[in-house]
Design an enzyme around this catalytic site. Structure first.
Site, PDB file in Angstrom:
ATOM      1  N   GLU A  61     -21.266 -20.446  11.762  1.00 44.96           N
ATOM      2  CA  GLU A  61     -22.570 -20.560  12.104  1.00 44.96           C
ATOM      3  C   GLU A  61     -23.064 -19.664  13.368  1.00 44.96           C
ATOM      4  O   GLU A  61     -23.912 -20.049  14.267  1.00 44.96           O
ATOM      5  CB  GLU A  61     -22.653 -21.997  12.731  1.00 44.96           C
ATOM      6  N   ASP A  71     -25.711 -18.334  18.221  1.00 41.89           N
ATOM      7  CA  ASP A  71     -24.678 -19.595  17.744  1.00 41.89           C
ATOM      8  C   ASP A  71     -25.444 -20.776  17.625  1.00 41.89           C
ATOM      9  O   ASP A  71     -26.111 -21.334  18.734  1.00 41.89           O
ATOM     10  CB  ASP A  71     -23.450 -19.481  18.656  1.00 41.89           C
TER      11      ASP A  71
HETATM   12  N1  LIG Z   1     -21.644 -26.431   6.554  1.00 44.27           N
HETATM   13  C1  LIG Z   1     -20.902 -25.253   6.932  1.00 44.27           C
HETATM   14  N2  LIG Z   1     -20.339 -25.353   8.057  1.00 44.27           N
HETATM   15  C2  LIG Z   1     -19.960 -24.082   8.689  1.00 44.27           C
HETATM   16  C3  LIG Z   1     -19.651 -23.056   7.751  1.00 44.27           C
HETATM   17  N3  LIG Z   1     -18.893 -22.150   8.542  1.00 44.27           N
HETATM   18  C4  LIG Z   1     -18.540 -22.740   9.579  1.00 44.27           C
HETATM   19  N4  LIG Z   1     -18.943 -24.160   9.752  1.00 44.27           N
HETATM   20  C5  LIG Z   1     -18.822 -25.164  10.543  1.00 44.27           C
HETATM   21  O1  LIG Z   1     -19.344 -24.878  12.050  1.00 44.27           O
HETATM   22  C6  LIG Z   1     -18.648 -25.586  12.890  1.00 44.27           C
HETATM   23  C7  LIG Z   1     -18.227 -24.840  14.220  1.00 44.27           C
HETATM   24  O2  LIG Z   1     -17.888 -25.710  15.030  1.00 44.27           O
HETATM   25  P1  LIG Z   1     -17.602 -25.310  16.509  1.00 44.27           P
HETATM   26  O3  LIG Z   1     -17.140 -23.910  16.500  1.00 44.27           O
HETATM   27  O4  LIG Z   1     -16.594 -26.288  17.284  1.00 44.27           O
HETATM   28  O5  LIG Z   1     -18.746 -24.963  17.223  1.00 44.27           O
HETATM   29  P2  LIG Z   1     -19.996 -26.080  17.537  1.00 44.27           P
HETATM   30  O6  LIG Z   1     -19.688 -27.184  17.040  1.00 44.27           O
HETATM   31  O7  LIG Z   1     -21.224 -25.377  16.757  1.00 44.27           O
HETATM   32  O8  LIG Z   1     -20.255 -26.237  19.060  1.00 44.27           O
HETATM   33  P3  LIG Z   1     -20.608 -24.933  20.124  1.00 44.27           P
HETATM   34  O9  LIG Z   1     -20.725 -23.622  19.338  1.00 44.27           O
HETATM   35  O10 LIG Z   1     -19.703 -25.141  21.167  1.00 44.27           O
HETATM   36  O11 LIG Z   1     -21.891 -25.459  20.282  1.00 44.27           O
HETATM   37  C8  LIG Z   1     -17.371 -26.111  12.238  1.00 44.27           C
HETATM   38  O12 LIG Z   1     -17.362 -27.274  11.977  1.00 44.27           O
HETATM   39  C9  LIG Z   1     -17.249 -25.241  11.129  1.00 44.27           C
HETATM   40  O13 LIG Z   1     -16.625 -26.092   9.788  1.00 44.27           O
HETATM   41  C10 LIG Z   1     -20.351 -22.963   6.663  1.00 44.27           C
HETATM   42  O14 LIG Z   1     -20.332 -22.187   5.761  1.00 44.27           O
HETATM   43  N5  LIG Z   1     -20.935 -24.151   6.102  1.00 44.27           N
END
Ligand SMILES: Nc1nc2c(ncn2[C@@H]2O[C@H](COP(=O)(O)OP(=O)(O)OP(=O)(O)O)[C@@H](O)[C@H]2O)c(=O)[nH]1
Length: 462
Positions: free
Chosen positions: A383, A340
């Site tokens: 992600e 992740d």
């Molecule tokens: N650009 C982009 N962002 C994505 C996609 N799928 C998910 N996200 C973003 O990934 C982010 C995930 O955030 P969180 O689940 O809060 O996790 P994090 O910010 O990485 O924090 P931790 O995992 O706790 O380290 C969110 O802002 C989603 O919008 C994608 O396909 N493209």
């Protein structure tokens, strides 16, 4: 009146005076002489040879007509009597017939019997002089000849029937069929060939098979024909089948399956060419190809993540299911890593989604560099990534994951994003695991721990 040759006259004189001359002549040229007294019809002299031919002792046979009339075929006797009576009335009517006698051993003796009436000065017949020729051998030969001719006739009739049958079979062969000579000229064809190629029989009989080949094959075709004639066994009957196109009279191309067979005829080597219309099958093959292609791209869509081009969650789970049972059955180690991106939300928030997408793509490319054949790397969430590592122990997996983590942390991302880190949870298949979900669960737990413990970490769970 022309005068007789003096030698003929001399011979006739000799005949009158010398018995030996007459004896010689009758023995040398005839098989019997008879002389009948018509004024005393019970007297008829038969030469000894007549009786010998019939297997009798001449001295024991009386010189009477009844002696021979009892052994002559009775039908033939009637003919002889008829001729005899006519000849007595008219000297121009010949006494001449072939009659059958019964030999002493019961076999048939064929005699050519001729005679002439000797008349007195008043023209009344008083004697009958006759001659016999044994023509039994001739008759036997005639019989054999007749039988042979009959056998030849029968053979001819059978051969004719066989030929007609062969012609009929050729005409009714279900495929278009051509008989081609050693120069490629069409000698024979059936109706199906006309239907398939659009030419009349007359037209095809003036054509060479090279004329029926599509333009791009035309140049090489004579050479190919020659090669086939030189070693037809390599493409023997019904074994050699190819699908090519034949050129129709209307210049269109007909897909055909071609079969060749070489035939030796009394006119030389011939090739039997069988052409089966493959239009329907070709259409079917084309549509199958299309369906296969569509199926492939559908499958691809169903298993690929469109943003990163990595495998997607669905594919990953199918692979995990497969590998879990395979590794379990074969007692092979299996590890699973869940990765992740740390604080990815901040990237999105700060630089926007497009930059976030680019980061996802760059990380994917970097991760791919560490993947071996047989490993499966997938993007299983926004992600979140997962790696299936068959034949990999927890320890080996940890080494790999740490190298990955380090590599990502050292990457400089574009668009002023700078550096980014990842956290990973790693687990391996253990005896207690009942399904791949159990390993993923352990890896998830380990990932959670890595996040809790400050991120940019790899945590393992056996
Ligand atoms: N650009 C982009 N962002 C994505 C996609 N799928 C998910 N996200 C973003 O990934 C982010 C995930 O955030 P969180 O689940 O809060 O996790 P994090 O910010 O990485 O924090 P931790 O995992 O706790 O380290 C969110 O802002 C989603 O919008 C994608 O396909 N493209």
């Amino acid at each position: 009146m022309s005068k007789d040759h003096y030698l003929k006259s001399e011979l006739y004189r000799l005949l009158k005076t010398e018995d030996t001359v007459f004896d010689f002549l009758q023995k040398g040229s005839l098989e019997g002489v008879w002389y009948w007294n018509l004024e005393k019809p019970e007297d008829e002299w038969m030469s000894p040879e007549f009786w010998k031919i019939l297997g009798y002792e001449p001295d024991a046979m009386p010189h009477t007509p009844s002696s021979w009339q009892s052994i002559i075929n009775q039908d033939d006797l009637q003919i002889a009597i008829d001729n005899f009576e006519k000849h007595l009335q008219d000297e121009n009517h010949p006494y001449n017939q072939i009659v059958r006698y019964k030999h002493k051993n019961n076999s048939t003796v064929w005699i050519h019997c001729r005679g002439i009436a000797i008349r007195n000065k008043d023209g009344k017949p008083i004697r009958m002089l006759g001659a016999h020729n044994d023509i039994t051998k001739l008759k036997q030969l005639e019989e054999i000849n007749k039988r042979n001719l009959k056998a030849v006739d029968e053979l001819y009739a059978t051969a004719k029937l066989d030929l007609e049958e062969a012609e009929d079979i050729f005409k009714n062969l279900p495929d278009a069929t051509l008989l081609v000579d050693d120069c490629g000229y069409i000698n024979k064809l059936n109706h199906q060939a006309c239907v398939l190629l659009g030419y009349t029989e007359k037209e095809l009989l003036c054509m060479n098979v090279d004329d029926l080949v599509p333009e791009n094959y035309k140049k090489n075709h004579p050479k190919m024909r020659q090669e086939y004639l030189e070693s037809p066994s390599t493409r023997s009957m019904l074994k050699s089948s190819r699908i090519i196109s034949a050129q129709h009279k209307n210049r269109s191309f007909v897909p055909v399956e071609i079969k060749l067979s070489s035939i030796k005829t009394r006119y030389g080597q011939r090739v039997l060419v069988s052409l089966r219309d493959f239009t329907e099958q070709s259409k079917l093959i084309e549509s199958l190809k299309l369906a296969l292609e569509q199926n492939r791209s559908l499958n691809k869509e169903a298993s690929i993540d469109s943003l990163t081009n990595l495998k997607n969650r669905r594919y990953f789970e199918d692979a995990a299911l497969r590998e879990f049972s395979n590794c379990k059955r074969n007692n092979i180690e299996l590890s699973v890593a869940i990765i992740d991106i740390d604080y990815f939300k901040k990237v999105n928030d700060k630089f926007g989604h497009i930059v976030g997408d680019n980061v996802l793509k760059s990380i994917s490319q970097e991760l791919l560099k560490y993947i071996r054949v047989g490993d499966v790397l997938a993007r299983i969430g926004g992600e979140e990534f997962a790696i299936l590592l068959p034949s990999t122990s927890l320890l080996a997996g940890e080494v790999l994951m740490d190298r990955l983590r380090t590599a990502i942390s050292e990457l400089q991302f574009e668009d002023n994003v700078g550096t980014i880190t990842i956290s990973a949870g790693l687990s391996s298949m253990s005896l207690n695991d009942n399904g791949y979900q159990d390993i993923i669960k352990k890896a998830d737990d380990a990932l959670y721990e890595a996040k809790q413990n400050g991120r940019n970490k790899v945590v393992t769970k056996a």
